[in-house]
Scaffold this motif. Structure first.
Motif, PDB file in Angstrom:
ATOM      1  N   LEU A  66      59.542  20.015 -30.515  1.00  0.00           N
ATOM      2  CA  LEU A  66      59.728  19.224 -29.301  1.00  0.00           C
ATOM      3  C   LEU A  66      59.350  20.017 -28.057  1.00  0.00           C
ATOM      4  O   LEU A  66      58.703  19.491 -27.136  1.00  0.00           O
ATOM      5  CB  LEU A  66      61.183  18.757 -29.203  1.00  0.00           C
ATOM      6  N   LEU A  67      59.746  21.289 -28.013  1.00  0.00           N
ATOM      7  CA  LEU A  67      59.379  22.127 -26.862  1.00  0.00           C
ATOM      8  C   LEU A  67      57.872  22.309 -26.777  1.00  0.00           C
ATOM      9  O   LEU A  67      57.288  22.276 -25.688  1.00  0.00           O
ATOM     10  CB  LEU A  67      60.065  23.493 -26.967  1.00  0.00           C
ATOM     11  N   LEU A  68      57.237  22.518 -27.928  1.00  0.00           N
ATOM     12  CA  LEU A  68      55.787  22.678 -27.945  1.00  0.00           C
ATOM     13  C   LEU A  68      55.101  21.394 -27.483  1.00  0.00           C
ATOM     14  O   LEU A  68      54.129  21.436 -26.712  1.00  0.00           O
ATOM     15  CB  LEU A  68      55.322  23.040 -29.353  1.00  0.00           C
TER      16      LEU A  68
ATOM     17  N   GLY B 131      51.329  22.514 -19.520  1.00  0.00           N
ATOM     18  CA  GLY B 131      51.803  23.880 -19.268  1.00  0.00           C
ATOM     19  C   GLY B 131      52.688  24.027 -18.049  1.00  0.00           C
ATOM     20  O   GLY B 131      52.982  25.149 -17.626  1.00  0.00           O
ATOM     21  N   GLN B 132      53.165  22.911 -17.474  1.00  0.00           N
ATOM     22  CA  GLN B 132      54.018  23.003 -16.285  1.00  0.00           C
ATOM     23  C   GLN B 132      55.361  23.664 -16.584  1.00  0.00           C
ATOM     24  O   GLN B 132      55.995  24.210 -15.686  1.00  0.00           O
ATOM     25  CB  GLN B 132      54.261  21.606 -15.698  1.00  0.00           C
TER      26      GLN B 132
ATOM     27  N   SER C  38      60.807  28.556 -17.102  1.00  0.00           N
ATOM     28  CA  SER C  38      61.417  27.271 -17.474  1.00  0.00           C
ATOM     29  C   SER C  38      61.422  27.091 -18.983  1.00  0.00           C
ATOM     30  O   SER C  38      62.427  26.681 -19.569  1.00  0.00           O
ATOM     31  CB  SER C  38      60.646  26.117 -16.810  1.00  0.00           C
ATOM     32  N   PHE C  39      60.304  27.398 -19.616  1.00  0.00           N
ATOM     33  CA  PHE C  39      60.206  27.276 -21.068  1.00  0.00           C
ATOM     34  C   PHE C  39      61.169  28.231 -21.757  1.00  0.00           C
ATOM     35  O   PHE C  39      61.825  27.882 -22.732  1.00  0.00           O
ATOM     36  CB  PHE C  39      58.764  27.568 -21.496  1.00  0.00           C
ATOM     37  N   ALA C  40      61.255  29.460 -21.230  1.00  0.00           N
ATOM     38  CA  ALA C  40      62.131  30.466 -21.840  1.00  0.00           C
ATOM     39  C   ALA C  40      63.592  30.046 -21.760  1.00  0.00           C
ATOM     40  O   ALA C  40      64.351  30.240 -22.711  1.00  0.00           O
ATOM     41  CB  ALA C  40      61.923  31.810 -21.149  1.00  0.00           C
ATOM     42  N   TRP C  41      63.999  29.450 -20.636  1.00  0.00           N
ATOM     43  CA  TRP C  41      65.395  29.030 -20.504  1.00  0.00           C
ATOM     44  C   TRP C  41      65.729  27.903 -21.462  1.00  0.00           C
ATOM     45  O   TRP C  41      66.846  27.794 -21.957  1.00  0.00           O
ATOM     46  CB  TRP C  41      65.684  28.610 -19.065  1.00  0.00           C
TER      47      TRP C  41
ATOM     48  N   VAL D 169      58.340  34.665 -23.199  1.00  0.00           N
ATOM     49  CA  VAL D 169      59.715  34.976 -22.809  1.00  0.00           C
ATOM     50  C   VAL D 169      59.699  36.141 -21.820  1.00  0.00           C
ATOM     51  O   VAL D 169      59.182  37.208 -22.138  1.00  0.00           O
ATOM     52  CB  VAL D 169      60.571  35.342 -24.031  1.00  0.00           C
ATOM     53  N   PRO D 170      60.256  35.967 -20.610  1.00  0.00           N
ATOM     54  CA  PRO D 170      60.269  37.059 -19.641  1.00  0.00           C
ATOM     55  C   PRO D 170      61.127  38.224 -20.117  1.00  0.00           C
ATOM     56  O   PRO D 170      62.065  38.046 -20.891  1.00  0.00           O
ATOM     57  CB  PRO D 170      60.857  36.406 -18.382  1.00  0.00           C
TER      58      PRO D 170
END
Length: 271
Positions: A190-192, A200-201, A206-209, A240-241
């Motif tokens: 789902l995330l992908l 890619g917004q 945001s994606f990492a959280w 991931v930061p």
């Protein structure tokens, strides 16, 4: 809340798992699968045998993400609903014990059985491979074992919540499988999909959280950032930061995944 009734219930749950040899069976499964992965994980590349601690941890992470959540959910899904169906829940609550004490006792007993089987299973692998590991490798392998235990405890907490919410064992077992399917297989897809459809917004922070909403992904981040080579093998360093790669931060997130479902279970727990 008193400690004595909690420990009494926990000891009974643990003895039951030891009596039916559940701990031994799960530990044996972990040992066999881990050894097979450690020695034959590189067979596709034409290499057999222990390669490195980085490759071993990277391979075992995939095993743990699939296996431990399933075992934890199957272990705890009937902790409360099973007592309710057998008609023993009202009898237990008639004793000098509160619902919270019963809930914590059940969880602690199951958690001890699951943690013991995990540590014994992966610990035997460390003993068998100690000649291939230096002190640094053993340290990181110990961190991997600890994070595996935390992952199991998080999904066990979800299992207890399911057991409280469900009114029948069959429904609880179905919810447990659905929970495993969602967190292990569906969530990342789902995330992908979200990442692709939004162009890619949601990349970067945001994606990492969003990854923190899945305990399996928290476990993956914990181990991916433990060693540089593991991070490279998984390719998540750019996603991931570095701030989320702190083990203490991820450990705190995993602790929240353990505590929050138990808190919800206590809130919703009714005889």
């Amino acid at each position: 809340m008193e400690l004595t009734p909690i420990l009494t219930v926990a000891a009974k749950e643990f003895r039951d798992r030891m009596r039916n040899r559940w701990v031994l069976a799960v530990a044996l499964v972990f040992t066999v699968f881990s050894l097979v992965i450690a020695y034959f994980g590189g067979a596709q590349q034409g290499q057999v045998g222990f390669r490195s601690i980085e490759f071993t941890i990277a391979s075992l992470v995939s095993l743990v993400i699939y296996l431990i959540p399933l075992i934890a959910l199957l272990l705890g899904f009937d902790a409360i609903v099973g007592e309710r169906e057998r008609g023993s829940l009202d009898l237990l609550l008639a004793l000098p014990i509160t619902r919270l004490e019963l809930l914590l006792g059940k969880y602690l007993g199951l958690a001890l059985a699951l943690s013991l089987s995990t540590v014994v299973g992966f610990g035997l692998v460390a003993v068998l491979l100690w000649r291939h590991m230096n002190a640094n490798a053993l340290f990181h392998y110990g961190g991997f074992m600890l994070s595996s235990v935390l992952l199991g405890l998080a999904f066990l907490s979800l299992a207890v919540l399911i057991s409280v919410l469900a009114r029948e064992r069959t429904r609880a077992s179905g919810l447990a499988i659905a929970t495993w399917f969602f967190f292990v297989l569906v969530f990342d897809l789902l995330l992908l999909g979200l990442l692709v459809t939004t162009g890619g917004q949601f990349a970067g922070d945001s994606f990492a959280w969003l990854l923190l909403l899945n305990p399996a992904d928290v476990f993956r981040i914990l181990n991916v950032f433990s060693l540089e080579d593991v991070r490279t093998l998984y390719g998540l360093a750019s996603v991931v930061p570095q701030s989320l790669g702190n083990p203490l931060t991820m450990g705190g997130v995993m602790a929240a995944w353990i505590a929050l479902p138990l808190a919800l279970a206590n809130w919703r727990f009714k005889p």
